[in-house]
Structure formats: structure tokens, C-alpha cells
Scaffold this motif. Structure first.
Motif, PDB file in Angstrom:
ATOM      1  N   SER A   8       0.841  -1.196   0.000  1.00 33.52           N
ATOM      2  CA  SER A   8       0.000   0.000   0.000  1.00 33.52           C
ATOM      3  C   SER A   8       0.878   1.249   0.000  1.00 33.52           C
ATOM      4  CB  SER A   8      -0.930   0.012   1.216  1.00 33.52           C
ATOM      5  OG  SER A   8      -0.197  -0.021   2.408  1.00 33.52           O
ATOM      6  N   ARG A   9       0.346   2.288  -0.613  1.00 33.87           N
ATOM      7  CA  ARG A   9       0.992   3.614  -0.653  1.00 33.87           C
ATOM      8  C   ARG A   9       2.295   3.608  -1.444  1.00 33.87           C
ATOM      9  NH1 ARG A   9      -1.294   3.152   4.382  1.00 33.87           N
ATOM     10  NH2 ARG A   9      -2.952   4.648   4.826  1.00 33.87           N
ATOM     11  N   ILE A  10       2.408   2.721  -2.410  1.00 32.88           N
ATOM     12  CA  ILE A  10       3.471   2.803  -3.397  1.00 32.88           C
ATOM     13  C   ILE A  10       2.861   2.594  -4.778  1.00 32.88           C
ATOM     14  CG2 ILE A  10       5.311   2.008  -1.865  1.00 32.88           C
ATOM     15  CD1 ILE A  10       5.162  -0.737  -3.249  1.00 32.88           C
ATOM     16  N   ILE A  11       3.585   3.051  -5.800  1.00 37.43           N
ATOM     17  CA  ILE A  11       3.166   2.779  -7.175  1.00 37.43           C
ATOM     18  C   ILE A  11       3.703   1.391  -7.511  1.00 37.43           C
ATOM     19  CG2 ILE A  11       3.187   3.568  -9.554  1.00 37.43           C
ATOM     20  CD1 ILE A  11       3.713   6.381  -8.473  1.00 37.43           C
ATOM     21  N   PHE A  12       2.912   0.394  -7.143  1.00 32.48           N
ATOM     22  CA  PHE A  12       3.358  -0.992  -7.105  1.00 32.48           C
ATOM     23  C   PHE A  12       3.971  -1.432  -8.422  1.00 32.48           C
ATOM     24  CE2 PHE A  12       3.364  -5.195  -5.370  1.00 32.48           C
ATOM     25  CZ  PHE A  12       3.048  -6.051  -6.421  1.00 32.48           C
ATOM     26  N   ARG A  13       3.367  -1.058  -9.534  1.00 28.60           N
ATOM     27  CA  ARG A  13       3.807  -1.583 -10.833  1.00 28.60           C
ATOM     28  C   ARG A  13       5.238  -1.147 -11.179  1.00 28.60           C
ATOM     29  NH1 ARG A  13       0.369   2.637 -11.869  1.00 28.60           N
ATOM     30  NH2 ARG A  13       1.192   4.345 -13.134  1.00 28.60           N
ATOM     31  N   GLY A  14       5.730  -0.131 -10.510  1.00 20.24           N
ATOM     32  CA  GLY A  14       7.081   0.366 -10.778  1.00 20.24           C
ATOM     33  C   GLY A  14       8.169  -0.302  -9.951  1.00 20.24           C
ATOM     34  N   TYR A  15       7.794  -1.184  -9.060  1.00 18.02           N
ATOM     35  CA  TYR A  15       8.754  -1.802  -8.142  1.00 18.02           C
ATOM     36  C   TYR A  15       9.097  -3.221  -8.549  1.00 18.02           C
ATOM     37  CZ  TYR A  15       8.418   1.944  -4.697  1.00 18.02           C
ATOM     38  OH  TYR A  15       8.496   3.149  -4.054  1.00 18.02           O
ATOM     39  N   ASP A  16      10.364  -3.573  -8.404  1.00 13.60           N
ATOM     40  CA  ASP A  16      10.770  -4.972  -8.423  1.00 13.60           C
ATOM     41  C   ASP A  16      10.385  -5.577  -7.071  1.00 13.60           C
ATOM     42  OD1 ASP A  16      13.963  -4.418 -10.123  1.00 13.60           O
ATOM     43  OD2 ASP A  16      11.904  -4.476 -10.879  1.00 13.60           O
ATOM     44  N   MET A  17       9.779  -6.752  -7.109  1.00 11.34           N
ATOM     45  CA  MET A  17       9.306  -7.398  -5.883  1.00 11.34           C
ATOM     46  C   MET A  17      10.074  -8.692  -5.658  1.00 11.34           C
ATOM     47  SD  MET A  17       7.076  -5.261  -4.864  1.00 11.34           S
ATOM     48  CE  MET A  17       6.497  -6.208  -3.456  1.00 11.34           C
ATOM     49  N   THR A  18      10.539  -8.868  -4.437  1.00  7.33           N
ATOM     50  CA  THR A  18      11.373 -10.015  -4.099  1.00  7.33           C
ATOM     51  C   THR A  18      10.889 -10.653  -2.802  1.00  7.33           C
ATOM     52  OG1 THR A  18      13.305  -9.032  -5.169  1.00  7.33           O
ATOM     53  CG2 THR A  18      13.727 -10.751  -3.551  1.00  7.33           C
ATOM     54  N   TRP A  19      10.953 -11.964  -2.786  1.00  8.00           N
ATOM     55  CA  TRP A  19      10.769 -12.722  -1.541  1.00  8.00           C
ATOM     56  C   TRP A  19      12.151 -13.124  -1.035  1.00  8.00           C
ATOM     57  CZ3 TRP A  19       6.415 -13.208   1.207  1.00  8.00           C
ATOM     58  CH2 TRP A  19       5.191 -12.989   0.562  1.00  8.00           C
ATOM     59  N   TYR A  20      12.381 -12.844   0.237  1.00 10.90           N
ATOM     60  CA  TYR A  20      13.567 -13.301   0.946  1.00 10.90           C
ATOM     61  C   TYR A  20      13.111 -14.258   2.059  1.00 10.90           C
ATOM     62  CZ  TYR A  20      16.428  -9.529  -1.071  1.00 10.90           C
ATOM     63  OH  TYR A  20      17.118  -8.699  -1.925  1.00 10.90           O
ATOM     64  N   ALA A  23      10.167  -4.615  -1.608  1.00 10.57           N
ATOM     65  CA  ALA A  23       9.834  -3.802  -2.779  1.00 10.57           C
ATOM     66  C   ALA A  23      10.980  -2.836  -3.017  1.00 10.57           C
ATOM     67  CB  ALA A  23       8.543  -3.031  -2.546  1.00 10.57           C
ATOM     68  N   ARG A  24      11.447  -2.765  -4.257  1.00  6.44           N
ATOM     69  CA  ARG A  24      12.637  -1.946  -4.511  1.00  6.44           C
ATOM     70  C   ARG A  24      12.561  -1.260  -5.873  1.00  6.44           C
ATOM     71  NH1 ARG A  24      18.524  -4.743  -4.871  1.00  6.44           N
ATOM     72  NH2 ARG A  24      18.669  -4.358  -2.667  1.00  6.44           N
ATOM     73  N   THR A  25      13.002   0.013  -5.864  1.00  2.00           N
ATOM     74  CA  THR A  25      13.349   0.684  -7.111  1.00  2.00           C
ATOM     75  C   THR A  25      14.794   1.134  -6.974  1.00  2.00           C
ATOM     76  OG1 THR A  25      12.746   2.914  -6.373  1.00  2.00           O
ATOM     77  CG2 THR A  25      10.981   1.555  -7.334  1.00  2.00           C
ATOM     78  N   LYS A  26      15.267   1.915  -7.914  1.00  2.00           N
ATOM     79  CA  LYS A  26      16.641   2.405  -7.845  1.00  2.00           C
ATOM     80  C   LYS A  26      16.826   3.312  -6.630  1.00  2.00           C
ATOM     81  CE  LYS A  26      18.270   3.511 -11.808  1.00  2.00           C
ATOM     82  NZ  LYS A  26      18.628   4.231 -13.054  1.00  2.00           N
ATOM     83  N   PHE A  27      15.741   3.941  -6.183  1.00  5.39           N
ATOM     84  CA  PHE A  27      15.866   4.973  -5.158  1.00  5.39           C
ATOM     85  C   PHE A  27      15.221   4.615  -3.827  1.00  5.39           C
ATOM     86  CE2 PHE A  27      17.604   7.652  -8.266  1.00  5.39           C
ATOM     87  CZ  PHE A  27      16.852   7.522  -9.431  1.00  5.39           C
ATOM     88  N   ARG A  28      14.366   3.647  -3.776  1.00  5.55           N
ATOM     89  CA  ARG A  28      13.619   3.345  -2.565  1.00  5.55           C
ATOM     90  C   ARG A  28      13.547   1.835  -2.365  1.00  5.55           C
ATOM     91  NH1 ARG A  28       8.030   6.546  -2.507  1.00  5.55           N
ATOM     92  NH2 ARG A  28       8.456   6.761  -0.298  1.00  5.55           N
ATOM     93  N   GLU A  29      13.426   1.469  -1.073  1.00  3.74           N
ATOM     94  CA  GLU A  29      13.316   0.057  -0.744  1.00  3.74           C
ATOM     95  C   GLU A  29      12.478  -0.080   0.518  1.00  3.74           C
ATOM     96  OE1 GLU A  29      16.949  -1.948   0.411  1.00  3.74           O
ATOM     97  OE2 GLU A  29      16.246  -3.807  -0.490  1.00  3.74           O
ATOM     98  N   PHE A  30      11.586  -1.080   0.507  1.00  2.00           N
ATOM     99  CA  PHE A  30      10.711  -1.310   1.657  1.00  2.00           C
ATOM    100  C   PHE A  30      10.658  -2.801   1.962  1.00  2.00           C
ATOM    101  CE2 PHE A  30       9.318   2.983   1.674  1.00  2.00           C
ATOM    102  CZ  PHE A  30       9.224   3.364   0.344  1.00  2.00           C
ATOM    103  N   TRP A  31      10.417  -3.095   3.251  1.00  2.00           N
ATOM    104  CA  TRP A  31      10.332  -4.480   3.714  1.00  2.00           C
ATOM    105  C   TRP A  31       9.032  -4.700   4.471  1.00  2.00           C
ATOM    106  CZ3 TRP A  31      13.954  -8.266   2.830  1.00  2.00           C
ATOM    107  CH2 TRP A  31      15.201  -7.854   2.345  1.00  2.00           C
TER     108      TRP A  31
END
Length: 115
Positions: free
Chosen positions: A25-37, A97-105
Motif C-alpha cells: 500500500s501507498r506505493i506505485i506498485f507496478r514500478g517496483y521490483d518485488m522479491t521474496w527473501y 519492494a525496490r526501485t533504484k531509489f527506494r526500498e521497503f520491507w
């Protein structure tokens, strides 16, 4: 604030199947690479699978033939289909969730596989 909420973890037996979900929520999801760790007790966090914003998927070797990562941009959700689970898959699974500039867990969801 940005939230990643995982769900679907459980206690299962070897050979069983689980599907994890992570809703963003509260991100432009389609622009993020999504990873499971995942992180097992006493171990470092390790990358399990990634689906890029463009839809390209990659996996660690030990799960390549058993797990499937997918995303639904309309639902802001990434999934991890886990088949033929093994005791070695026991861990807390985290969404990233990660882009070149932001990352969230996310906070993680526990998967326990008994033999």
C-alpha cells in the motif's frame, strides 16, 4: 506510510504446498521490483525469488523447480507459490519492494515444514 503485509505462512508437512501473499500500500506498485527473501534461525537472510516491474522472474537454485513468483499489479500483490516443501524451506519469509531509489520491507510470515 508505505506498508508491505505478508500472509499465508503456516506449519505444514514435507511435500505440502503453500501460497504466500504480500499486499503493498501507498506505493506505485507496478514500478517496483518485488522479491521474496527468507531467513532461517541462525542464518543470514537470503533471496528466494524476484519478479521485476517488467515481469522477469529469477529464483535461487534450491527452489527453482518448486516455487513460482507472480504479481498482480491491479491488486498491488505479489505471490509466492511454494510446492513440494522441504524442511530446509523453514524460515521467516519477507517481502521486499525496490526501485533504484527506494526500498521497503514487510514484517515477515513464518513457514515451518516438518519432516
Amino acid at each position: 506510510q508505505v506498508q508491505l503485509v505478508e500472509s499465508g505462512g503456516d506449519l505444514v508437512q514435507a511435500g505440502d504446498t503453500l501460497r504466500l501473499s504480500c499486499v503493498a500500500s501507498r506505493i506505485i506498485f507496478r514500478g517496483y521490483d518485488m522479491t521474496w527473501y527468507r531467513q532461517a534461525p541462525g542464518n543470514q537472510r537470503e533471496l528466494v525469488a524476484t519478479v521485476t516491474s517488467g515481469g522477469t522472474t529469477t529464483y535461487r537454485d534450491s527452489v527453482k523447480d518448486r516455487f513460482i513468483i507472480s504479481r498482480d499489479n491491479a491488486k498491488n500483490t505479489v505471490y509466492l507459490q511454494m510446492n513440494d516443501l522441504k524442511p530446509g524451506d523453514t524460515a521467516v519469509y519477507y517481502c521486499n519492494a525496490r526501485t533504484k531509489f527506494r526500498e521497503f520491507w514487510g514484517q515477515g510470515t513464518q513457514v515451518t515444514v516438518s519432516s
